[in-house]
Design a protein around this motif. Structure first.
Motif, short mmCIF file in Angstrom:
data_model
loop_
_atom_site.label_atom_id
_atom_site.label_comp_id
_atom_site.label_asym_id
_atom_site.label_seq_id
_atom_site.Cartn_x
_atom_site.Cartn_y
_atom_site.Cartn_z
N VAL A 1 0.84 -1.20 0.00
CA VAL A 1 0.00 0.00 0.00
C VAL A 1 0.87 1.25 0.00
CG1 VAL A 1 -1.65 1.33 1.36
CG2 VAL A 1 -1.99 -1.13 1.06
N PHE A 2 1.92 1.26 0.81
CA PHE A 2 2.79 2.43 0.85
C PHE A 2 3.48 2.64 -0.49
CE2 PHE A 2 6.75 4.65 1.61
CZ PHE A 2 6.35 5.70 2.42
N TRP A 3 3.95 1.54 -1.11
CA TRP A 3 4.63 1.69 -2.40
C TRP A 3 3.68 2.14 -3.50
CZ3 TRP A 3 7.22 -3.63 -1.36
CH2 TRP A 3 8.34 -3.43 -0.54
N SER A 4 2.39 1.77 -3.39
CA SER A 4 1.43 2.25 -4.39
C SER A 4 1.25 3.76 -4.32
CB SER A 4 0.09 1.54 -4.19
OG SER A 4 -0.49 1.90 -2.94
N LEU A 5 1.48 4.34 -3.15
CA LEU A 5 1.38 5.79 -2.99
C LEU A 5 2.69 6.51 -3.29
CD1 LEU A 5 -0.61 5.83 0.38
CD2 LEU A 5 -1.54 6.07 -1.94
N GLN A 6 3.74 5.75 -3.57
CA GLN A 6 5.06 6.34 -3.75
C GLN A 6 5.10 7.28 -4.95
OE1 GLN A 6 8.29 3.55 -3.38
NE2 GLN A 6 9.57 4.68 -4.82
#
Length: 433
Positions: free
Chosen positions: A195-200
């Motif tokens: 999820v965090f990497w999708s917002l990167q």
């Protein structure tokens, strides 16, 4: 009595005489030759035949090697300098060394970046390879992948920084939930990181505007030479080992879904040639991605080679797990350890110790197999030799020198891996001390 004894004994030695050396026939070089090379008539014949074979090879190759030409602009100029005598045209190495090591299009003014990344690899891998070093140095090992990416590929520093933060977020979630359930903690940590990497992609542009720290970006298509082999070998070996261990444990799991997923993955990957997977990475994989996506070719190749090596490492580790006596599992149960603790503290250390030769064999084979990427138009070391260098009119016909240089580079790396594995086995032989 003492006066009489003193007059009859002229000298009494107070120190022991050192032992005399053995005769030459039963010791030293003569004994070693007799025991190892001339122990019987058959071994003597083999020794003499081997010495003659070594002499013949050196007599044929050394003049060609030592009479080589290092300063020339083409093969024709080399032959003109040699004047009909036998000799190697080493000038191709001095002329094209940068392409052999870094590829055809990697900017020459940026060679310091992959060179620095390679030196940092030797430093940051040391805490993992040599347990005697301080454990706090493992922080360098954990940070190295992100630093190496920034040095080799360049671009904004916030891309590797946010990627590292994603791992930290996933680990924080995992460590909070692992006390309740290992599977729950691992799954939740993975989801949190994804999820965090999708917002990167939404975070990098504003951060780059606020703090524009960046290096000149180098696209993956500009990378080649032995640098590409090192990148693929290091990344794929590092990723395939933990994935292979997880697959081996999954194959022995009591949960049917996990077991059969692991079995199908391992058997399918082991039944498919690596070159087929590389063609899938180059051509077929694009059909399974969203229309607008452009997954990096090196990343696709890393995924396929890692999958291939993971399946083989899984079988090697499974053999190590099967070699352990049942009493080790029962001892872990008697200590009240759960599954994760038993595997981490008792089972896996012993299984991996048994599996070291097999794991090293897979790692050496995987590193050599990185040359197969040349068949999908990636200019690694072999691809550079077969492509731009031999295709040029200046060096068309130079084969032994180029492929001999490639063989030497691969031999140095593979021999180093082999020697380290033998040293590690000697360090872990606690049952023979």
């Amino acid at each position: 009595m003492s006066d009489v004894h003193a007059r009859t004994v002229a000298y009494v030695r107070e120190s022991e005489i050192p032992p005399a050396p053995p005769p030459e026939a039963v010791g030293g070089v003569v004994k070693w030759l007799r025991d190892n090379l001339f122990s019987n008539w058959f071994n003597a014949i083999l020794t003499l035949a081997s010495l003659y074979a070594v002499y013949w090879v050196l007599a044929q190759s050394l003049p060609w090697i030592l009479n080589g030409v290092w300063n020339a602009g083409s093969l024709a100029e080399c032959r003109e300098i040699l004047g009909g005598t036998s000799g190697a045209c080493w000038a191709v190495l001095s002329e094209r060394w940068n392409q052999l090591l870094f590829g055809f299009t990697y900017p020459s003014e940026l060679y310091w970046r992959p060179s620095l990344a390679f030196l940092l690899l030797l430093v940051c891998a040391a805490p993992v390879l040599f347990p005697a070093l301080p454990r706090r140095m493992l922080i360098l090992t954990a940070l190295y992948p992100f630093v190496a990416y920034f040095l080799i590929w360049g671009g904004s520093i916030w891309t590797p920084v946010l990627t590292a933060v994603g791992f930290m977020v996933g680990y924080a979630v995992y460590s909070r939930l692992v006390t309740q359930s290992f599977a729950m903690g691992f799954l939740a940590g993975t989801v949190a990181a994804l999820v965090f990497w999708s917002l990167q992609g939404y975070l990098v542009p504003p951060l780059s505007t606020v703090a524009p720290i960046a290096l000149e970006a180098v696209p993956s298509r500009d990378m080649g030479g032995f640098m590409l082999n090192i990148i693929l070998g290091t990344v794929c070996i590092s990723l395939s080992l933990p994935i292979g261990i997880a697959l081996a444990l999954g194959r022995q799991s009591s949960m049917p879904i996990i077991k059969w997923i692991s079995v199908i993955f391992i058997e399918f990957i082991r039944g498919v040639p690596l070159i087929t997977l590389l063609f899938v990475a180059n051509v077929v994989l694009a059909y399974f991605l969203p229309p607008q996506s452009n997954l990096d070719l090196i990343l696709r190749v890393v995924i396929m080679i890692t999958m291939f090596a993971s399946a083989y490492i899984a079988e090697v580790v499974r053999g190590g797990l099967a070699a352990l006596p049942r009493g080790q599992y029962e001892a872990a149960d008697s200590l009240g350890l759960d599954y994760a603790q038993a595997m981490r503290l008792i089972i896996l250390p012993q299984a991996l110790k048994i599996s070291i030769p097999g794991i090293v064999n897979v790692a050496v084979g995987l590193f050599k197999d990185t040359t197969l990427v040349s068949v999908i138009s990636m200019f690694d070391l072999v691809g550079m030799i077969r492509g731009p260098i031999l295709a040029s009119t200046d060096w068309n016909g130079v084969y032994w020198e180029l492929f001999g240089f490639a063989a030497l580079l691969f031999f140095v790396v593979c021999y180093g891996i082999s020697q380290y594995s033998q040293w590690l086995e000697r360090q872990l032989q606690t049952d023979r001390r």
